[in-house]
Design a protein around this motif. Structure first.
Motif, PDB file in Angstrom:
ATOM      1  N   UNK A 252      -5.622   7.626  -6.635  1.00  0.00           N
ATOM      2  CA  UNK A 252      -5.382   8.960  -6.093  1.00  0.00           C
ATOM      3  C   UNK A 252      -5.840   9.035  -4.644  1.00  0.00           C
ATOM      4  N   UNK A 253      -7.059   8.512  -4.387  1.00  0.00           N
ATOM      5  CA  UNK A 253      -7.589   8.590  -3.024  1.00  0.00           C
ATOM      6  C   UNK A 253      -6.734   7.788  -2.051  1.00  0.00           C
ATOM      7  N   UNK A 254      -6.380   6.551  -2.447  1.00  0.00           N
ATOM      8  CA  UNK A 254      -5.602   5.691  -1.542  1.00  0.00           C
ATOM      9  C   UNK A 254      -4.213   6.273  -1.299  1.00  0.00           C
ATOM     10  N   UNK A 255      -3.543   6.667  -2.402  1.00  0.00           N
ATOM     11  CA  UNK A 255      -2.149   7.105  -2.276  1.00  0.00           C
ATOM     12  C   UNK A 255      -2.082   8.446  -1.558  1.00  0.00           C
TER      13      UNK A 255
ATOM     14  N   UNK B 292       0.403   9.326   1.448  1.00  0.00           N
ATOM     15  CA  UNK B 292       1.335  10.452   1.420  1.00  0.00           C
ATOM     16  C   UNK B 292       1.090  11.367   2.618  1.00  0.00           C
ATOM     17  N   UNK B 293      -0.204  11.570   2.942  1.00  0.00           N
ATOM     18  CA  UNK B 293      -0.513  12.439   4.081  1.00  0.00           C
ATOM     19  C   UNK B 293       0.063  11.855   5.372  1.00  0.00           C
TER      20      UNK B 293
ATOM     21  N   UNK C   5       9.479  16.252   1.861  1.00  0.00           N
ATOM     22  CA  UNK C   5       9.327  15.071   1.016  1.00  0.00           C
ATOM     23  C   UNK C   5      10.541  14.127   1.079  1.00  0.00           C
ATOM     24  N   UNK C   6      11.778  14.644   1.022  1.00  0.00           N
ATOM     25  CA  UNK C   6      12.896  13.699   1.101  1.00  0.00           C
ATOM     26  C   UNK C   6      12.905  12.886   2.387  1.00  0.00           C
TER      27      UNK C   6
ATOM     28  N   UNK D  60       8.532   6.672   4.640  1.00  0.00           N
ATOM     29  CA  UNK D  60       7.204   6.254   5.103  1.00  0.00           C
ATOM     30  C   UNK D  60       6.242   6.071   3.932  1.00  0.00           C
ATOM     31  N   UNK D  61       6.551   6.720   2.793  1.00  0.00           N
ATOM     32  CA  UNK D  61       5.600   6.703   1.678  1.00  0.00           C
ATOM     33  C   UNK D  61       5.837   5.521   0.754  1.00  0.00           C
ATOM     34  N   UNK D  62       7.113   5.286   0.392  1.00  0.00           N
ATOM     35  CA  UNK D  62       7.371   4.335  -0.692  1.00  0.00           C
ATOM     36  C   UNK D  62       6.936   2.900  -0.388  1.00  0.00           C
TER      37      UNK D  62
END
Lengths: 239, 224
Positions: free
Chosen positions: A109-112, A116-117, A147-148, A153-155
């Protein structure tokens, strides 16, 4: 040494041992998968509240920032032991598998959340303002506009963290979870030569993580191609 | 709430645990330093080496980035004695950390080397620089500046990763926490203190690295 290999091969390469390795492999994979999927969901919720601008949520925001900063700085091994003893001390009878899962969820949770941020901050501010003009609520802006676009950048980094967690789960063998590393230790303890037992372990981890690394690279390239037009438009609007 | 905390017992061992932080620091520092050298050599071999060197370097990087460092540590710790090499646990872990750090840093360095402008490399070529001189005078200054933030991040991750040394009996923070735990049985308190020491240690390390980066390499390093 080679003589030892030849002597032990018939004992080691049997169907039952193969199934044992397969089960260990599945345990490792499911731990990483459960941890990362739940961590991803929690990470999104965390970032949603962390980036909110409502003033009375300030204490919550400070708490979330502290959570992210602290849990990214605790070693996995120490946290595993802490969760194990805390769950026993306070009387939750979690199985060892779930202790490992809870640990992975807490760290993931902390890393992801941080990934995401960063992804959400990479989306241009104009997009927020446009959505504001269209009278979107904050949740709708996040869901349909931000989000879309931040997906690209997230995946890829989230995927490489998933692979990192597959490797990290080997540390949970220390509390006795029956996963790949413990299988290697078990075979070593019944007298199989350590080179063979841990060598098989290494190869299986490699077989698990290398295809996923290649897949991650392909996903990255595909996402970049898909969003190419979008990105060019964005950088054009900057100038 | 069936558990009663007894922090006093745990705090008696605080100096002992803090001594472990020192072991963690020099273990990771030496390992990372060796990793930097291995990583730079590997990355140069990957970009400028002969095909065989490139192949070998690629195999090394792919192997160590795709296997858990715990399993390679077990392999080194129990595998080397099979060949008649007996090393102390500390040295085994140091070798393992160096090899792991080398593989991850090689990936970082390679992208850094590829980001050096071709014009600069061509200028070095015209000046008649050898490969070693190119690395020393053209690539290293460039890398030091652009790659400083990711490398200092990797160092923090390696401080956390070095916790696995405790499994092999090296007495760093986690190892000493094991020892104290088996003496006092105040597990939750001991591991909480160990976790807090790690948090403070990594914060201090980030801060020190950011300061060094700012004044030595002129990097605007962010702490968070």
């Amino acid at each position: 040494m080679i003589q030892q290999f030849i002597d032990q091969a018939p004992i080691f390469f049997t169907l039952n041992n193969g199934l044992y390795w397969l089960r260990a492999l599945m345990t490792t994979l499911s731990m990483a998968l459960i941890g990362c999927v739940v961590g991803f969901i929690f990470g999104f919720v965390l970032v949603y509240f962390r980036t909110s601008t409502i003033s009375w949520l300030l204490p919550l925001r400070a708490l979330l920032i502290a959570y992210v900063e602290i849990f990214r700085r605790i070693p996995f091994l120490v946290l595993t032991f802490l969760i194990l003893f805390a769950s026993r001390g306070f009387g939750f009878q979690l199985s060892l598998f779930w202790v490992a899962c809870v640990t992975i969820v807490l760290i993931a949770t902390a890393y992801i959340a941080e990934i995401i941020r960063a992804g959400i901050e990479a989306v241009h501010r104009n997009q927020w303002e446009c959505a504001d003009v269209m009278n979107f609520s904050r949740a709708r802006t996040m869901l349909y506009v931000i989000v879309p676009q931040s997906w690209v950048f997230i995946v890829p980094p989230a995927f490489s963290y998933f692979i990192m967690f597959i490797k990290e789960t080997s540390l949970t063998s220390q509390i006795g979870t029956m996963e790949l590393m413990s299988a290697g230790k078990y075979f070593n303890s019944i007298g199989i030569s350590p080179l063979m037992a841990y060598g098989t372990c290494l190869l299986l981890y490699f077989a698990l993580s290398y295809p996923l690394t290649l897949l991650g690279r392909r996903i990255e390239v595909r996402l970049k191609n898909r969003f190419k037009g979008n990105m060019e438009a964005l950088s054009a609007s900057d100038q | 709430m069936s558990y009663t905390f007894q922090w006093g017992v745990a705090f008696d061992y605080l100096p002992y645990l803090l001594g472990g932080a020192l072991v963690t620091l020099h273990l990771t520092f030496l390992g990372f330093l060796a990793g930097l050298i291995i990583g730079l050599t590997t990355a140069v071999a990957q970009v400028y080496g002969s095909p065989i060197m490139q192949r070998t370097a690629n195999i090394y990087v792919v192997f160590f980035t795709n296997t858990p460092s715990l399993v390679t540590a077990f392999f080194i710790f129990f595998g080397l004695p099979e060949f008649g090499i007996l090393l102390s646990p500390y040295l085994c872990i140091l070798i393992n950390l160096a090899l792991n750090a080398g593989a991850f840093l090689a990936d970082v360095f390679r992208s850094g080397i590829q980001s050096v402008k071709t014009a600069e490399m061509e200028a070095a070529e015209i000046m008649g620089f050898s490969l070693f001189q190119k690395v020393q005078y053209v690539i290293s200054p460039h890398i030091a500046k652009t790659l400083y933030p990711p490398i200092s991040n990797l160092y923090i991750i390696f401080i956390l990763g070095s916790a696995l040394a405790s499994i092999f009996g090296v007495e760093e923070i986690t190892g000493r926490a094991f020892n104290v735990d088996s003496e006092t049985f105040r597990s939750i308190e001991i591991y909480s203190i160990a976790a807090i020491i790690y948090v403070l240690l990594t914060f201090a390390a980030s801060f020190a690295l950011a300061l060094v980066g700012r004044y030595v390499f002129r990097v605007k390093a962010r702490m968070f």
